[in-house]
Design a protein around this motif. Structure first.
Motif, mmCIF file in Angstrom:
data_model
loop_
_atom_site.group_PDB
_atom_site.id
_atom_site.type_symbol
_atom_site.label_atom_id
_atom_site.label_comp_id
_atom_site.label_asym_id
_atom_site.label_seq_id
_atom_site.Cartn_x
_atom_site.Cartn_y
_atom_site.Cartn_z
ATOM 1 N N VAL A 29 -2.021 18.418 -21.031
ATOM 2 C CA VAL A 29 -2.038 17.449 -19.928
ATOM 3 C C VAL A 29 -3.423 17.345 -19.320
ATOM 4 C CG1 VAL A 29 -1.173 16.998 -17.599
ATOM 5 C CG2 VAL A 29 0.413 17.694 -19.407
ATOM 6 N N PHE A 30 -4.073 18.492 -19.093
ATOM 7 C CA PHE A 30 -5.386 18.479 -18.450
ATOM 8 C C PHE A 30 -6.418 17.759 -19.311
ATOM 9 C CE2 PHE A 30 -9.603 20.407 -17.873
ATOM 10 C CZ PHE A 30 -9.818 20.106 -16.535
ATOM 11 N N LEU B 171 -9.131 27.754 -18.018
ATOM 12 C CA LEU B 171 -7.720 27.831 -18.395
ATOM 13 C C LEU B 171 -7.519 28.774 -19.577
ATOM 14 C CD1 LEU B 171 -6.543 24.099 -18.151
ATOM 15 C CD2 LEU B 171 -5.762 26.013 -16.737
ATOM 16 N N MET B 172 -8.424 28.719 -20.545
ATOM 17 C CA MET B 172 -8.337 29.622 -21.693
ATOM 18 C C MET B 172 -8.504 31.074 -21.246
ATOM 19 S SD MET B 172 -10.567 27.433 -24.492
ATOM 20 C CE MET B 172 -10.264 28.579 -25.835
ATOM 21 N N PHE B 173 -9.433 31.308 -20.323
ATOM 22 C CA PHE B 173 -9.656 32.665 -19.815
ATOM 23 C C PHE B 173 -8.402 33.199 -19.136
ATOM 24 C CE2 PHE B 173 -10.550 35.198 -16.014
ATOM 25 C CZ PHE B 173 -11.141 36.311 -16.590
ATOM 26 N N VAL B 174 -7.805 32.406 -18.260
ATOM 27 C CA VAL B 174 -6.598 32.840 -17.534
ATOM 28 C C VAL B 174 -5.459 33.089 -18.522
ATOM 29 C CG1 VAL B 174 -4.873 32.188 -15.823
ATOM 30 C CG2 VAL B 174 -7.290 31.670 -15.419
ATOM 31 N N PHE B 175 -5.323 32.213 -19.499
ATOM 32 C CA PHE B 175 -4.284 32.352 -20.526
ATOM 33 C C PHE B 175 -4.420 33.694 -21.249
ATOM 34 C CE2 PHE B 175 -2.595 30.376 -24.729
ATOM 35 C CZ PHE B 175 -1.387 31.030 -24.545
ATOM 36 N N ILE B 176 -5.621 34.004 -21.725
ATOM 37 C CA ILE B 176 -5.859 35.249 -22.457
ATOM 38 C C ILE B 176 -5.665 36.458 -21.544
ATOM 39 C CG2 ILE B 176 -7.634 36.634 -23.625
ATOM 40 C CD1 ILE B 176 -8.744 33.991 -24.754
ATOM 41 N N TYR B 177 -6.175 36.363 -20.322
ATOM 42 C CA TYR B 177 -6.101 37.499 -19.400
ATOM 43 C C TYR B 177 -4.655 37.813 -19.014
ATOM 44 C CZ TYR B 177 -6.959 40.480 -15.357
ATOM 45 O OH TYR B 177 -6.961 41.528 -14.469
ATOM 46 N N LEU B 178 -3.839 36.779 -18.812
ATOM 47 C CA LEU B 178 -2.445 37.000 -18.436
ATOM 48 C C LEU B 178 -1.635 37.603 -19.579
ATOM 49 C CD1 LEU B 178 -1.505 33.824 -16.358
ATOM 50 C CD2 LEU B 178 -1.856 36.145 -15.510
ATOM 51 N N LEU C 244 0.287 25.760 -23.078
ATOM 52 C CA LEU C 244 0.182 24.675 -24.055
ATOM 53 C C LEU C 244 0.349 23.332 -23.346
ATOM 54 C CD1 LEU C 244 0.038 23.500 -26.901
ATOM 55 C CD2 LEU C 244 2.506 23.945 -27.117
ATOM 56 N N ALA C 245 1.359 23.259 -22.475
ATOM 57 C CA ALA C 245 1.597 22.007 -21.746
ATOM 58 C C ALA C 245 0.450 21.699 -20.783
ATOM 59 C CB ALA C 245 2.913 22.102 -20.975
ATOM 60 N N TRP D 70 -5.610 26.048 -27.604
ATOM 61 C CA TRP D 70 -4.407 26.865 -27.451
ATOM 62 C C TRP D 70 -4.208 27.785 -28.659
ATOM 63 C CZ3 TRP D 70 0.459 27.173 -29.915
ATOM 64 C CH2 TRP D 70 1.446 27.859 -29.187
ATOM 65 N N ILE D 71 -4.419 27.265 -29.864
ATOM 66 C CA ILE D 71 -4.255 28.093 -31.075
ATOM 67 C C ILE D 71 -5.299 29.201 -31.106
ATOM 68 C CG2 ILE D 71 -4.328 28.088 -33.593
ATOM 69 C CD1 ILE D 71 -3.258 25.250 -33.547
ATOM 70 N N ALA D 72 -6.527 28.905 -30.692
ATOM 71 C CA ALA D 72 -7.575 29.925 -30.672
ATOM 72 C C ALA D 72 -7.202 31.055 -29.710
ATOM 73 C CB ALA D 72 -8.912 29.307 -30.264
#
Length: 434
Positions: A48-49, A71-78, A43-44, A16-18
């Motif tokens: 959890v995952f 999940l990291m990809f979707v997070f960054i893309y959004l 983050l949540a 998440w920090i990255a």
């Protein structure tokens, strides 16, 4: 959980920090509370995952890792105003950086715990906070230095595939000992395994950073080439316009003599009125675009003819003599690109009455003021001081404005852009030598 395994919550926090490091460096797709809500949500979800998949069978380990990376990809893309390729590229870099942070932190903690025979919760938190602050703080400082050039990068799918291949190889080698202990490259002792994982991840971060620098420098070279091509194109257009204007001037000169002959031979009043109108048009043509600078006159003549053919109203109030200190090619670049951008913008307007462009050039308090205004419709977003493109391919957007900015910088000047009340305004301010 055994002491040899990194806690999944630690890994989730590192991931998440990255991602947050990447998001902090680039323009955002979301703003305000929406951005904060998405950041808290991921983050949540990531915690959890990863916590829920900590004890899955080995066969499910790789699919779970792929889902974690997704999940990291979707997070960054959004959160970032990225193309899918850019989001994937920075996801790879964030994933390997998170692996290094989590691996190094747990290796240091394991060594301290093993030496001391155990540690308290405050010590664990101290190791976690200190190591993550060191790794992510150092990477943020390195990335921030190259932030401006990185913002302009548009990653190709080929470049993304290269980054994916590097990232996959790094992860596979760093975690080989956890899957297959009996290989020439596997470790058998706990600290040996930790050393392999941490050092490979460190090398991976270095390789991906070096690859990033290479791509950034390649982009800078491409941009310089593109700006050079823009300059050459504008100068070529100027030369063509100059030839065309010379030809038109000769034709009009001949036409004036023909009108004199026609007037002498024709008696009907109606024909005289028609000839009067033609003569007035000739005089109007002779009067327009006579600014006192032959380069600006030629550029304006070419653009004016184009505007007349396409229903665009172009007006000009310019003291061309104030431009005498500027190089011919720089004048072509500045005024050619400024007018081309304005024309491209107003041509999109459905109402011909609103296709308005105004150019002014004047001296004011020891400075040369150049202002180009044009009407526009819709919402304009700015990125790095330039209007953000709505085109699908962003790689070749904005070079005209960038070349104007470079030209102004060459003469110690500045460029400001604003949009208000349906008018787009480009201002160039250049100091005049005394």
């Amino acid at each position: 959980m055994t002491l040899g395994n990194i806690p999944r919550l630690y890994t989730a926090l590192a991931d998440w920090i990255a991602c947050m490091l990447c998001i902090s460096l680039f323009p955002h797709r979301l703003k305000g509370w929406q951005l904060r809500a998405v950041q808290a949500f991921f983050l949540a979800v990531m915690c959890v995952f990863l916590a829920a998949t900590g004890d899955v069978p080995v066969a499910w380990f790789v699919p779970c890792i792929l889902l974690s990376a997704a999940l990291m990809f979707v997070f960054i893309y959004l959160c970032c105003d990225f193309s899918p390729a850019n989001a994937g590229y920075y996801c790879v870099r964030a994933f390997i950086l998170a692996e290094l942070a989590a691996s190094l932190e747990w290796q240091l903690y394991y060594y301290a715990a093993y030496s001391a025979g155990g540690t308290s919760l405050p010590i664990r938190i101290l190791f976690l906070a200190g190591t993550y602050a060191l790794i992510f703080g150092l990477m943020y400082a390195l990335e921030r230095r190259r932030r401006e050039s990185a913002r302009e990068m548009e990653i190709t799918w080929r470049e993304l595939l290269s980054a994916l291949a590097i990232g996959a190889a790094i992860y596979a080698i760093s975690n080989l000992s956890y899957f297959y202990a009996d290989t020439p490259f596997s470790g058998r002792l706990t600290m040996e395994i930790f050393n392999i994982r941490t050092l490979v991840d460190l090398g991976g971060v270095a390789i991906l950073y070096a690859y990033h620098i290479q791509l950034s420098e390649l982009h800078v070279r491409r941009e310089k080439d593109a700006l050079t091509n823009v300059l050459r194109t504008q100068y070529s257009q100027y030369q063509l316009s100059q030839d065309s204007v010379d030809l038109i001037n000769r034709k009009y000169h001949d036409l004036k003599h023909q009108l004199s002959v026609l007037r002498a031979e024709s008696d009907p009043q109606k024909k005289n009125d028609y000839l009067d109108r033609m003569e007035q048009e000739i005089r109007a043509y002779e009067a327009q675009n006579k600014t006192g600078n032959h380069v600006l006159d030629t550029v304006l003549a070419g653009k004016s003819l184009y505007c007349q053919q396409h229903g665009v109203s172009l007006t000009c109030v310019a003291d061309g003599t104030a431009l005498d200190f500027m190089d011919e090619m720089d004048l072509c670049t500045l005024f050619g690109n400024a007018l081309d951008n304005a024309i491209e913008s107003v041509e999109k307007l459905p109402d011909p009455e609103r296709r308005l462009i105004h150019l002014s050039v004047s001296r004011q308090r020891g400075f040369l003021h150049i202002r180009v205004e044009n009407t526009y419709e819709g919402e304009l977003q700015f990125d790095g001081g330039l209007p953000a493109t709505t085109k699908a391919d962003k790689r070749y957007h904005g070079y005209g404005l960038k070349s104007i900015r470079e030209t102004a910088k060459k003469y110690g000047g500045s460029v400001t852009i604003s949009a208000k009340g349906g008018w787009f305004e480009l201002r160039v301010l250049l100091p005049l030598s005394t």
